[in-house]
Design an enzyme around this catalytic site. Structure first.
Site, PDB file in Angstrom:
ATOM      1  N   ASN A  44      -7.359   9.518  -5.525  1.00 31.75           N
ATOM      2  CA  ASN A  44      -8.133   8.610  -6.370  1.00 31.75           C
ATOM      3  C   ASN A  44      -9.003   9.418  -7.330  1.00 31.75           C
ATOM      4  O   ASN A  44     -10.001  10.013  -6.910  1.00 31.75           O
ATOM      5  CB  ASN A  44      -9.015   7.708  -5.499  1.00 31.75           C
ATOM      6  N   ASP A  61     -13.108   8.911  -7.643  1.00 27.49           N
ATOM      7  CA  ASP A  61     -14.129   9.443  -6.734  1.00 27.49           C
ATOM      8  C   ASP A  61     -13.694  10.691  -5.962  1.00 27.49           C
ATOM      9  O   ASP A  61     -14.442  11.206  -5.149  1.00 27.49           O
ATOM     10  CB  ASP A  61     -14.614   8.370  -5.766  1.00 27.49           C
ATOM     11  N   ASP A  86      -6.160   8.444  -0.188  1.00 22.69           N
ATOM     12  CA  ASP A  86      -5.721   7.411   0.745  1.00 22.69           C
ATOM     13  C   ASP A  86      -4.547   7.957   1.548  1.00 22.69           C
ATOM     14  O   ASP A  86      -3.687   8.650   0.991  1.00 22.69           O
ATOM     15  CB  ASP A  86      -5.288   6.151  -0.007  1.00 22.69           C
ATOM     16  N   GLU A 120       0.821  -1.214   0.000  1.00 25.09           N
ATOM     17  CA  GLU A 120       0.000   0.000   0.000  1.00 25.09           C
ATOM     18  C   GLU A 120       0.857   1.267   0.000  1.00 25.09           C
ATOM     19  O   GLU A 120       0.567   2.213  -0.708  1.00 25.09           O
ATOM     20  CB  GLU A 120      -0.954   0.022   1.199  1.00 25.09           C
ATOM     21  N   ASN A 134      -8.690   5.302   3.417  1.00 23.87           N
ATOM     22  CA  ASN A 134      -9.423   6.170   2.491  1.00 23.87           C
ATOM     23  C   ASN A 134     -10.268   7.239   3.189  1.00 23.87           C
ATOM     24  O   ASN A 134     -10.983   6.951   4.159  1.00 23.87           O
ATOM     25  CB  ASN A 134     -10.314   5.304   1.602  1.00 23.87           C
ATOM     26  N   SER A 143     -11.472  10.925  -3.647  1.00 20.74           N
ATOM     27  CA  SER A 143     -11.005  10.660  -2.291  1.00 20.74           C
ATOM     28  C   SER A 143      -9.486  10.540  -2.296  1.00 20.74           C
ATOM     29  O   SER A 143      -8.851  10.498  -3.348  1.00 20.74           O
ATOM     30  CB  SER A 143     -11.633   9.372  -1.755  1.00 20.74           C
TER      31      SER A 143
END
Length: 157
Positions: A73, A76, A80, A62, A87, A78
């Site tokens: 991202n 959408d 992380d 990750e 998120n 958002s």
């Protein structure tokens, strides 16, 4: 030719050092075994039925063990955050963006070298998500069903 007095040269030489000191505590990149030991101390070994190696593998894929990692991202809007790339749409509050804020924290709390907030939130994610660690794309892609012993090998955990 420009000559600076000695005290001005000393100040100029100290500026980069001061910059490094003042930006300290803004995140760090863990070594694999150091992270394994911290995650074990924070209670992730066996948490929700997942071995410590699952958590270390997830952090590896990750964030590359980087506590200050972020990823926007496009699909959408958002973001992380942190070592587990938690998120903002569901688990933490990022400014005025809409969020369920399931962990009840500001996303910025996930970007420091103290990963206690990341671990506390990851525990919430894994227990409240219907698919457990499957909530992490990297876990599904790189860790699920794999021999993960290399992630804790030689760490004394």
């Amino acid at each position: 030719m420009l000559f600076l007095p000695l005290y001005e040269m000393k100040v100029l030489l100290l500026l980069p050092i001061l910059a490094c000191i003042l930006t300290g505590g803004q995140g760090m990149i863990y070594e694999r075994c150091d992270l394994a030991r911290v995650l074990k101390q924070l209670g992730l070994d066996g948490y929700a039925g997942y071995s410590l190696a699952n958590w270390v593998c997830t952090a590896c894929h990750e964030s590359s063990y980087n506590t200050a990692a972020t990823h926007y991202n496009n699909y959408d809007g958002s973001t992380d955050f942190g070592i587990f790339q938690i998120n903002s749409r569901y688990w933490c509050q990022y400014g005025s963006q809409p969020s369920s804020n399931g962990c009840g924290i500001q996303c910025s709390e996930l970007l420091t070298d103290n990963i206690a907030a990341d671990v506390a939130c990851a525990k919430i994610v894994v227990t409240e998500s219907s698919n457990g660690m499957g909530a992490w794309v990297a876990w599904r892609a790189y860790c699920e069903g794999q021999d993960l012993s290399k992630y804790v090998q030689g760490c004394g955990v």
